[in-house]
Scaffold this motif. Structure first.
Motif, PDB file in Angstrom:
ATOM      1  N   ASP A   1       0.839  -1.195   0.000  1.00 21.40           N
ATOM      2  CA  ASP A   1       0.000   0.000   0.000  1.00 21.40           C
ATOM      3  C   ASP A   1       0.874   1.244   0.000  1.00 21.40           C
ATOM      4  O   ASP A   1       1.772   1.381   0.832  1.00 21.40           O
ATOM      5  CB  ASP A   1      -0.905  -0.010   1.233  1.00 21.40           C
ATOM      6  CG  ASP A   1      -1.859  -1.185   1.190  1.00 21.40           C
ATOM      7  OD1 ASP A   1      -2.566  -1.337   0.169  1.00 21.40           O
ATOM      8  OD2 ASP A   1      -1.883  -1.974   2.156  1.00 21.40           O
ATOM      9  N   ASP A   2       0.611   2.150  -0.917  1.00 21.39           N
ATOM     10  CA  ASP A   2       1.454   3.343  -0.983  1.00 21.39           C
ATOM     11  C   ASP A   2       0.940   4.393   0.008  1.00 21.39           C
ATOM     12  O   ASP A   2      -0.041   4.195   0.715  1.00 21.39           O
ATOM     13  CB  ASP A   2       1.537   3.887  -2.408  1.00 21.39           C
ATOM     14  CG  ASP A   2       0.213   4.483  -2.869  1.00 21.39           C
ATOM     15  OD1 ASP A   2      -0.699   4.675  -2.035  1.00 21.39           O
ATOM     16  OD2 ASP A   2       0.101   4.755  -4.071  1.00 21.39           O
TER      17      ASP A   2
ATOM     18  N   ASP B   1      -0.686   6.992  -0.356  1.00 21.22           N
ATOM     19  CA  ASP B   1      -2.045   7.470  -0.602  1.00 21.22           C
ATOM     20  C   ASP B   1      -3.084   6.383  -0.338  1.00 21.22           C
ATOM     21  O   ASP B   1      -4.261   6.541  -0.663  1.00 21.22           O
ATOM     22  CB  ASP B   1      -2.178   7.957  -2.053  1.00 21.22           C
ATOM     23  CG  ASP B   1      -1.230   9.127  -2.347  1.00 21.22           C
ATOM     24  OD1 ASP B   1      -1.199  10.063  -1.524  1.00 21.22           O
ATOM     25  OD2 ASP B   1      -0.527   9.081  -3.369  1.00 21.22           O
TER      26      ASP B   1
ATOM     27  N   ASN C   1      -3.194   3.509  -1.796  1.00 25.18           N
ATOM     28  CA  ASN C   1      -3.508   2.717  -2.990  1.00 25.18           C
ATOM     29  C   ASN C   1      -2.713   1.421  -3.007  1.00 25.18           C
ATOM     30  O   ASN C   1      -1.561   1.389  -2.591  1.00 25.18           O
ATOM     31  CB  ASN C   1      -3.157   3.503  -4.268  1.00 25.18           C
ATOM     32  CG  ASN C   1      -3.998   4.762  -4.404  1.00 25.18           C
ATOM     33  OD1 ASN C   1      -3.470   5.863  -4.559  1.00 25.18           O
ATOM     34  ND2 ASN C   1      -5.307   4.609  -4.321  1.00 25.18           N
ATOM     35  N   LYS C   2      -3.349   0.402  -3.501  1.00 20.46           N
ATOM     36  CA  LYS C   2      -2.668  -0.872  -3.679  1.00 20.46           C
ATOM     37  C   LYS C   2      -1.683  -0.713  -4.835  1.00 20.46           C
ATOM     38  O   LYS C   2      -2.046  -0.232  -5.906  1.00 20.46           O
ATOM     39  CB  LYS C   2      -3.703  -1.955  -4.034  1.00 20.46           C
ATOM     40  CG  LYS C   2      -3.194  -3.341  -3.738  1.00 20.46           C
ATOM     41  CD  LYS C   2      -3.989  -3.987  -2.618  1.00 20.46           C
ATOM     42  CE  LYS C   2      -3.263  -5.110  -1.937  1.00 20.46           C
ATOM     43  NZ  LYS C   2      -3.370  -4.975  -0.466  1.00 20.46           N
ATOM     44  N   ARG C   3      -0.459  -1.091  -4.581  1.00 21.98           N
ATOM     45  CA  ARG C   3       0.541  -1.017  -5.649  1.00 21.98           C
ATOM     46  C   ARG C   3       1.119  -2.399  -5.898  1.00 21.98           C
ATOM     47  O   ARG C   3       1.162  -3.233  -4.992  1.00 21.98           O
ATOM     48  CB  ARG C   3       1.663  -0.052  -5.248  1.00 21.98           C
ATOM     49  CG  ARG C   3       1.164   1.347  -4.937  1.00 21.98           C
ATOM     50  CD  ARG C   3       0.884   2.137  -6.181  1.00 21.98           C
ATOM     51  NE  ARG C   3       2.127   2.547  -6.789  1.00 21.98           N
ATOM     52  CZ  ARG C   3       2.736   3.707  -6.547  1.00 21.98           C
ATOM     53  NH1 ARG C   3       2.193   4.573  -5.706  1.00 21.98           N
ATOM     54  NH2 ARG C   3       3.867   4.006  -7.134  1.00 21.98           N
TER      55      ARG C   3
ATOM     56  N   ASP D   1      -1.133   7.779 -12.103  1.00 25.02           N
ATOM     57  CA  ASP D   1      -2.446   7.513 -11.500  1.00 25.02           C
ATOM     58  C   ASP D   1      -3.128   8.829 -11.113  1.00 25.02           C
ATOM     59  O   ASP D   1      -2.577   9.909 -11.300  1.00 25.02           O
ATOM     60  CB  ASP D   1      -2.313   6.550 -10.314  1.00 25.02           C
ATOM     61  CG  ASP D   1      -1.612   7.193  -9.131  1.00 25.02           C
ATOM     62  OD1 ASP D   1      -1.392   8.429  -9.132  1.00 25.02           O
ATOM     63  OD2 ASP D   1      -1.285   6.463  -8.196  1.00 25.02           O
ATOM     64  N   LYS D   2      -4.307   8.713 -10.555  1.00 25.71           N
ATOM     65  CA  LYS D   2      -5.114   9.902 -10.229  1.00 25.71           C
ATOM     66  C   LYS D   2      -4.432  10.817  -9.206  1.00 25.71           C
ATOM     67  O   LYS D   2      -4.717  12.010  -9.129  1.00 25.71           O
ATOM     68  CB  LYS D   2      -6.501   9.482  -9.726  1.00 25.71           C
ATOM     69  CG  LYS D   2      -6.452   8.589  -8.483  1.00 25.71           C
ATOM     70  CD  LYS D   2      -7.841   8.279  -7.947  1.00 25.71           C
ATOM     71  CE  LYS D   2      -7.801   7.156  -6.909  1.00 25.71           C
ATOM     72  NZ  LYS D   2      -6.671   7.179  -5.946  1.00 25.71           N
ATOM     73  N   ASP D   3      -3.503  10.255  -8.405  1.00 24.93           N
ATOM     74  CA  ASP D   3      -2.789  11.058  -7.422  1.00 24.93           C
ATOM     75  C   ASP D   3      -1.484  11.622  -7.990  1.00 24.93           C
ATOM     76  O   ASP D   3      -0.663  12.167  -7.253  1.00 24.93           O
ATOM     77  CB  ASP D   3      -2.485  10.209  -6.177  1.00 24.93           C
ATOM     78  CG  ASP D   3      -3.764   9.723  -5.498  1.00 24.93           C
ATOM     79  OD1 ASP D   3      -4.673  10.545  -5.300  1.00 24.93           O
ATOM     80  OD2 ASP D   3      -3.856   8.511  -5.201  1.00 24.93           O
TER      81      ASP D   3
ATOM     82  N   ARG E   1       3.007   4.900 -11.943  1.00 26.12           N
ATOM     83  CA  ARG E   1       2.663   3.508 -11.653  1.00 26.12           C
ATOM     84  C   ARG E   1       3.231   2.610 -12.738  1.00 26.12           C
ATOM     85  O   ARG E   1       3.392   3.026 -13.882  1.00 26.12           O
ATOM     86  CB  ARG E   1       1.139   3.362 -11.599  1.00 26.12           C
ATOM     87  CG  ARG E   1       0.477   4.272 -10.571  1.00 26.12           C
ATOM     88  CD  ARG E   1       0.613   3.723  -9.166  1.00 26.12           C
ATOM     89  NE  ARG E   1      -0.269   2.615  -8.979  1.00 26.12           N
ATOM     90  CZ  ARG E   1      -1.509   2.714  -8.503  1.00 26.12           C
ATOM     91  NH1 ARG E   1      -2.003   3.889  -8.164  1.00 26.12           N
ATOM     92  NH2 ARG E   1      -2.251   1.650  -8.373  1.00 26.12           N
TER      93      ARG E   1
END
Lengths: 164, 164, 164, 164
Positions: free
Chosen positions: A88-89, A91, A93-95, B89-91, B95
DNA sequence: TTTT
DNA sequence: TTTT
């Protein structure tokens, strides 16, 4: 039921990072570059050369070999398997990261390229090779350029111990 | 100077998505699972089975074969190369996604497994096989289970045309 | 310094012959067929399909797996290495035979093709598969379709014990 | 339906013999050695190093590359397929020879090992490799060390034209 | 000798 | 999401 195999020949992008864990267990991580030649398509389009970077992870005894002999620029043959890890990053988000878990590694090039070597000339053999037949030869010695991980417990399980 | 090769045998995780572009160019995307058996380490630790999911991308004529014959559950042998693409990505974070660009594909299993097949019977040749030697045989026709991409312009260049 | 690797997917030509030696050591020998599709050259020449026969030798624990599960017609994936042996024929001529020493073997096809199987149902995992990413799965058990020889003393040395 | 693949990394045993046929078609034949390291079995038996000799046949454009750049001692990566030919010896016995038909060939080693090369240093890249991710790089140059046969009519059919 |  |  399954096969998951990767074969790469390329050049090491930077000096390996080696980390040690409990029980003297080690991992070496480093990038390997493979480059596809550019070409011109049948329709005349110019396709440039393209370099692909692979993240390699080498476990166990092989990691120590890497620590001693592999460095930026080294040309390697490796055999391994694909492994995708998730994390998980910042933010939330799953990476995902895909690595090649190395199971077999060969240092390529002439002896003189391998600082580890005794500088001895490359083997070519001298046995006669009658009419396209396969002589069964018996040769000399070899320097430390071939290594393999067959512990079968390399790479995966203990990964959970790691601070990734 | 380089080798970038992946060999997988596994099962298709879901029906392929096929997209068409200009000039009738096509891509098929689908996940393939490979599973490593669990085992017990020498120190008695139980390592469970582990499934790895691979993202496959199949271009050109092969994509059409995939469209017609490959579906969820199909067992495949594939040969290809690794390709890592990046995107934002959106942030605003970079990626990475690693795919296997398929260059050769074989449908595995008996005819009865391939709905595409005519279920026709088989066999040919009657040559004797003396003392472990290899006779040279000569046979008939074949049904659609072997396919290969050798256009050499598959997979990479036009990727830039794609809505990834 | 070296790589000697063979990868075959094909069909077993006849039931394996298994022989046992001292110390319960076993070898299984059998032919495997691979078939290349016929095609038409750019100059219009018709090239027929061609079958290649490979002599496989499987040592150790894998030989027993072969004995139990492999028979005429079985579709296999194998990984191994090339080995050429020489012997003198009745006319006093040196003769050569090339075999594939099998190091890894997978039975292919659906369960229903493997009489050995219990026919048990399957599937696991419910993880979502967001936008072409690779989830990390977690699994159950497995039936006898994957096997590997990693003794590293398989195949070669004790060959000298054999009545070839 | 089938896979017939050989991957070798080894050293060329003697200078290739190149023969030309009608239509400027060429074959290069030469032996390649692969060497397995010796080892000690768990029961203490000493297994010596062992060299295997492979007969390589390279067709078409690749044969010309071989003619120009490959010689005794050259370290090569090759990919190909197994092919067994039969012929009748002087005593009227059927004889068999197994060759590797080369489909892809890479010259290994540093630039300075390849007389064909411009002597330029090996590529290592300088792109940053953040947190174990795969940077998508953009690379430098390359010398003539990668070659592939994808004519698909290489190696087999016209073999019948040959004076074997 | 297999399989398609 | 597959398959065993």
């Amino acid at each position: 039921m399954s096969v998951n195999k990767v074969i790469l020949v390329g050049n090491v992008g930077k000096d390996p990072e080696v980390r040690y864990f409990e029980n003297d267990r080690a991992v070496a991580n480093f990038p390997l570059a493979t480059t596809e030649r550019g070409f011109t398509t049948s329709s005349g389009q110019q396709i440039p050369e393209r370099t692909e970077w692979h993240n390699l992870a080498v476990w166990g005894g092989l990691a120590k070999v890497v620590e001693s002999y592999v460095k930026k620029g080294t040309q390697l043959y490796i055999e391994g398997k694909l492994r995708t890890r998730s994390w998980d990053d910042k933010d939330g988000n799953k990476r995902y990261t895909t690595e090649v878990i190395v199971e077999n590694l060969q240092m390529l090039g002439r002896k003189s390229d391998n600082p580890s070597s005794t500088g001895q000339a490359a083997n070519t053999g001298t046995s006669a090779a009658p009419q396209n037949q396969q002589p069964v030869s018996s040769p000399p010695q070899q320097s430390p350029t071939q290594y393999s991980n067959n512990d079968s417990n390399e790479g995966s399980p203990e990964e959970d111990d790691l601070p990734f």
